[in-house]
Each structure stands twice: as C-alpha cells, then as structure tokens.
Design a protein around this motif. Structure first.
Motif, PDB file in Angstrom:
ATOM      1  N   ASN A 154      25.676 -35.386 -14.943  1.00 55.15           N
ATOM      2  CA  ASN A 154      24.305 -35.872 -15.115  1.00 55.15           C
ATOM      3  C   ASN A 154      23.591 -36.116 -13.794  1.00 55.15           C
ATOM      4  O   ASN A 154      22.436 -36.543 -13.793  1.00 55.15           O
ATOM      5  CB  ASN A 154      24.323 -37.177 -15.929  1.00 55.15           C
ATOM      6  CG  ASN A 154      24.834 -36.973 -17.335  1.00 55.15           C
ATOM      7  OD1 ASN A 154      24.611 -35.927 -17.945  1.00 55.15           O
ATOM      8  ND2 ASN A 154      25.543 -37.973 -17.852  1.00 55.15           N
ATOM      9  N   MET A 157      20.428 -34.086 -13.401  1.00 52.08           N
ATOM     10  CA  MET A 157      19.390 -34.554 -14.305  1.00 52.08           C
ATOM     11  C   MET A 157      18.727 -35.810 -13.762  1.00 52.08           C
ATOM     12  O   MET A 157      17.487 -35.927 -13.781  1.00 52.08           O
ATOM     13  CB  MET A 157      19.983 -34.822 -15.689  1.00 52.08           C
ATOM     14  CG  MET A 157      18.946 -35.265 -16.712  1.00 52.08           C
ATOM     15  SD  MET A 157      19.577 -35.340 -18.416  1.00 52.08           S
ATOM     16  CE  MET A 157      20.718 -36.717 -18.251  1.00 52.08           C
ATOM     17  N   GLU A 158      19.525 -36.747 -13.264  1.00 51.97           N
ATOM     18  CA  GLU A 158      18.966 -37.978 -12.705  1.00 51.97           C
ATOM     19  C   GLU A 158      18.131 -37.684 -11.467  1.00 51.97           C
ATOM     20  O   GLU A 158      17.075 -38.291 -11.264  1.00 51.97           O
ATOM     21  CB  GLU A 158      20.097 -38.952 -12.370  1.00 51.97           C
ATOM     22  CG  GLU A 158      20.932 -39.387 -13.568  1.00 51.97           C
ATOM     23  CD  GLU A 158      20.099 -40.073 -14.625  1.00 51.97           C
ATOM     24  OE1 GLU A 158      19.092 -40.720 -14.278  1.00 51.97           O
ATOM     25  OE2 GLU A 158      20.453 -39.966 -15.815  1.00 51.97           O
ATOM     26  N   THR A 160      16.505 -34.895 -10.783  1.00 50.86           N
ATOM     27  CA  THR A 160      15.255 -34.256 -11.194  1.00 50.86           C
ATOM     28  C   THR A 160      14.294 -35.270 -11.802  1.00 50.86           C
ATOM     29  O   THR A 160      13.077 -35.196 -11.604  1.00 50.86           O
ATOM     30  CB  THR A 160      15.543 -33.129 -12.210  1.00 50.86           C
ATOM     31  OG1 THR A 160      16.530 -32.248 -11.676  1.00 50.86           O
ATOM     32  CG2 THR A 160      14.288 -32.342 -12.518  1.00 50.86           C
ATOM     33  N   LYS A 161      14.830 -36.250 -12.550  1.00 56.22           N
ATOM     34  CA  LYS A 161      13.987 -37.301 -13.105  1.00 56.22           C
ATOM     35  C   LYS A 161      13.317 -38.107 -11.997  1.00 56.22           C
ATOM     36  O   LYS A 161      12.141 -38.476 -12.100  1.00 56.22           O
ATOM     37  CB  LYS A 161      14.821 -38.229 -13.997  1.00 56.22           C
ATOM     38  CG  LYS A 161      15.129 -37.689 -15.383  1.00 56.22           C
ATOM     39  CD  LYS A 161      15.872 -38.748 -16.201  1.00 56.22           C
ATOM     40  CE  LYS A 161      16.144 -38.281 -17.607  1.00 56.22           C
ATOM     41  NZ  LYS A 161      16.867 -39.297 -18.409  1.00 56.22           N
ATOM     42  N   GLY A 166      10.454 -33.666 -16.186  1.00 52.86           N
ATOM     43  CA  GLY A 166      10.767 -34.047 -17.553  1.00 52.86           C
ATOM     44  C   GLY A 166      11.971 -33.272 -18.068  1.00 52.86           C
ATOM     45  O   GLY A 166      12.589 -32.480 -17.351  1.00 52.86           O
ATOM     46  N   TYR A 167      12.291 -33.488 -19.335  1.00 48.74           N
ATOM     47  CA  TYR A 167      13.472 -32.846 -19.910  1.00 48.74           C
ATOM     48  C   TYR A 167      13.338 -31.325 -19.933  1.00 48.74           C
ATOM     49  O   TYR A 167      14.315 -30.606 -19.732  1.00 48.74           O
ATOM     50  CB  TYR A 167      13.733 -33.370 -21.320  1.00 48.74           C
ATOM     51  CG  TYR A 167      14.366 -34.735 -21.340  1.00 48.74           C
ATOM     52  CD1 TYR A 167      15.611 -34.950 -20.750  1.00 48.74           C
ATOM     53  CD2 TYR A 167      13.734 -35.815 -21.950  1.00 48.74           C
ATOM     54  CE1 TYR A 167      16.210 -36.203 -20.766  1.00 48.74           C
ATOM     55  CE2 TYR A 167      14.329 -37.077 -21.978  1.00 48.74           C
ATOM     56  CZ  TYR A 167      15.561 -37.259 -21.380  1.00 48.74           C
ATOM     57  OH  TYR A 167      16.153 -38.498 -21.391  1.00 48.74           O
ATOM     58  N   ILE A 170      14.069 -30.138 -16.516  1.00 47.05           N
ATOM     59  CA  ILE A 170      15.498 -30.294 -16.235  1.00 47.05           C
ATOM     60  C   ILE A 170      16.293 -29.165 -16.881  1.00 47.05           C
ATOM     61  O   ILE A 170      17.193 -28.590 -16.264  1.00 47.05           O
ATOM     62  CB  ILE A 170      15.994 -31.661 -16.743  1.00 47.05           C
ATOM     63  CG1 ILE A 170      15.315 -32.796 -15.975  1.00 47.05           C
ATOM     64  CG2 ILE A 170      17.509 -31.767 -16.620  1.00 47.05           C
ATOM     65  CD1 ILE A 170      15.567 -34.160 -16.559  1.00 47.05           C
TER      66      ILE A 170
END
Length: 265
Positions: A154, A157-158, A160-161, A166-167, A170
């Motif tokens: 993850n 993902m973190e 990129t956040k 956004g999702y 990602i």
C-alpha cells in the motif's frame, strides 16, 4: 520448489509431464497429418474457394474474441483493484458472492439466458455473442487480478494520495501498469476461452453471417463438405492456429511470477 527436489523426484516429475504432453501431442499431430491427405495444401485453399463462409466465421471469431477480452480486462482490472485496496460497506460479501458464481454450471443459465436475449431482441447479434460469455468469465479474471493486487503493498497508494491522486489515478497510473503479468494471464486465457467457445454461438447465432469458427466444424460435417474428412481436419488446424500463436506470443509474460515487480506489503 522444483530446484530443491532430488534427482529422482525431478526424473519422475519430468516423465509424468512428458507422458501428459504426448497424450495431447498425438491427437494434434494426427489432425495435422490428416488435413494434408488427398489434396495436400489444396485442402486448405478449398475451404476459402468453395463458397463455404469460413472467412466470415474467422472475422466473427476475431471480432467477438477481441471485444470479449477488451470488456473483461476493462471491467475486471478496476473491480479487482477496488476489492483489494478500497474499503467499502459489503465489500467482502459482494466479493464472496461473486466468487461463488464460479461454482454454478453454465448449463444452469441456458434457459433464462436465452429467454433474456430473446426478450432484448439480441438473438443473432454480436451483443449476445460477447456479453454473456464475457460476464461468465469476469469472476475468474477478477480473482486472478485481485490476488495480484493483494500482493502489492500500500506504500505507492499512500504516496499517490499524499500527492493528491484519487483512487482512479492510483489504479490507472500506479497499480494497473504493475499488474502487467496478471493482466497478460487474463488476456491469454480469456482470448483462448472466447476463441474456442462453442456454446454461446450455438445458442445465439442463427445465420452463417453470425456464426463463429468453432461452429464451422459442425457446418462442415453436416453438409456436403462432410464427405471429405480432410477438409474438416484442415478447418480444425486453422481454428487451432490463433490460440497457439497468442500463447507463444505472450509465453514469456506468462512465465513471470504473478508478483513480478511487486512491492510487498
């Protein structure tokens, strides 16, 4: 695991694999040799010059297979990412129900599916050849891709956040490119499944203009062409070539580990 096996275990394993390979190779060789009996290459040219609609059937098979694979990947990849990385109410229950559908035989859906296609007016259309078959293969594709996404950490993902992504960003910019090995697996097996599909064209196609290549064998054997078995064998060889080509084209990617290039969580 295979590298750590003893020499005796390796010999036994390789012997079993060779025997299994021979079981598959012998019928294929027989079909190939039989396709050249009598007229040789002319058996193949006869298929294209005798008035039999094989070109149309090949076109239909290519179109249906490409559309099915495109739809399966376009839906399964973001769906698998959502099941793997996004927490939402009922996620696990929905995924469980989706996976349970794989245990239900396709034969159980034939009657209601046919009635649905008839009600929608989709009999003898590409929609009926593409959508039902793609839908039935979606759970398998989601399972393969979700397992791959689960193996990815993850951290990306973190990160990129934190950068404001956004999702969708990602998935499309980070995780989808990393999932190439799993996506290729889905592509190859979905294409082979679609190319060799016989049941859906049998149910939903009514004219030669909408029939796919797997139905050509039945059309040949049930017509005047059936008097020449070598023509039927030639058709079988033609039908097998694309699947073999696709497999050989992507075999290096298929050989990669499902977690190749992954960031472990």
């Amino acid at each position: 695991m295979f590298k750590s096996a003893s020499n005796k275990q390796k010999v036994i394993t390789q012997t079993i694999l060779v025997l299994i390979s021979i079981m598959y190779i012998i019928p294929m060789v027989y079909v190939l040799i039989s396709s050249f009996r009598g007229g040789g290459v002319s058996n193949y040219t006869y298929l294209f010059t005798s008035g039999f609609p094989i070109i149309r059937m090949i076109f239909n098979s290519v179109l249906v297979s490409v559309l099915q694979v495109t739809l399966i990947i376009a839906v399964s990849s973001p769906a698998a990412f959502s099941f793997s990385k996004i927490r939402f109410p009922g996620r696990d229950t929905i995924y469980l129900v989706l996976m349970l559908t794989m245990s239900i035989s396709l034969l159980c859906f034939i009657t209601p599916l046919f009635q649905t296609m008839k009600f929608l007016g989709w009999i003898n259309t590409y929609a009926a050849l593409v959508l039902p078959a793609a839908t039935f293969w979606l759970p398998v594709a989601i399972l393969i891709l979700k397992n791959y996404y689960d193996s990815l950490g993850n951290e990306l993902m973190e990160a990129t956040k934190m950068e404001g992504g956004g999702y969708f960003t990602i998935w499309s910019k980070v995780y989808a490119p990393l999932s190439k090995p799993a996506t290729v697996n889905v592509l190859v097996f979905a294409f082979i499944n679609s190319w060799n599909d016989y049941l859906n064209p049998l149910l939903f196609s009514r004219t030669d203009e909408m029939r796919t290549l797997p139905m050509a064998v039945i059309s040949l054997t049930s017509s005047i062409y059936g008097a020449r078995p070598e023509i039927v064998f030639a058709c079988l060889v033609i039908m097998a070539v694309p699947s073999i080509f696709i497999y050989l084209l992507f075999q290096n990617h298929l050989g990669e580990g499902m977690t190749s290039g992954a960031v472990k969580g």
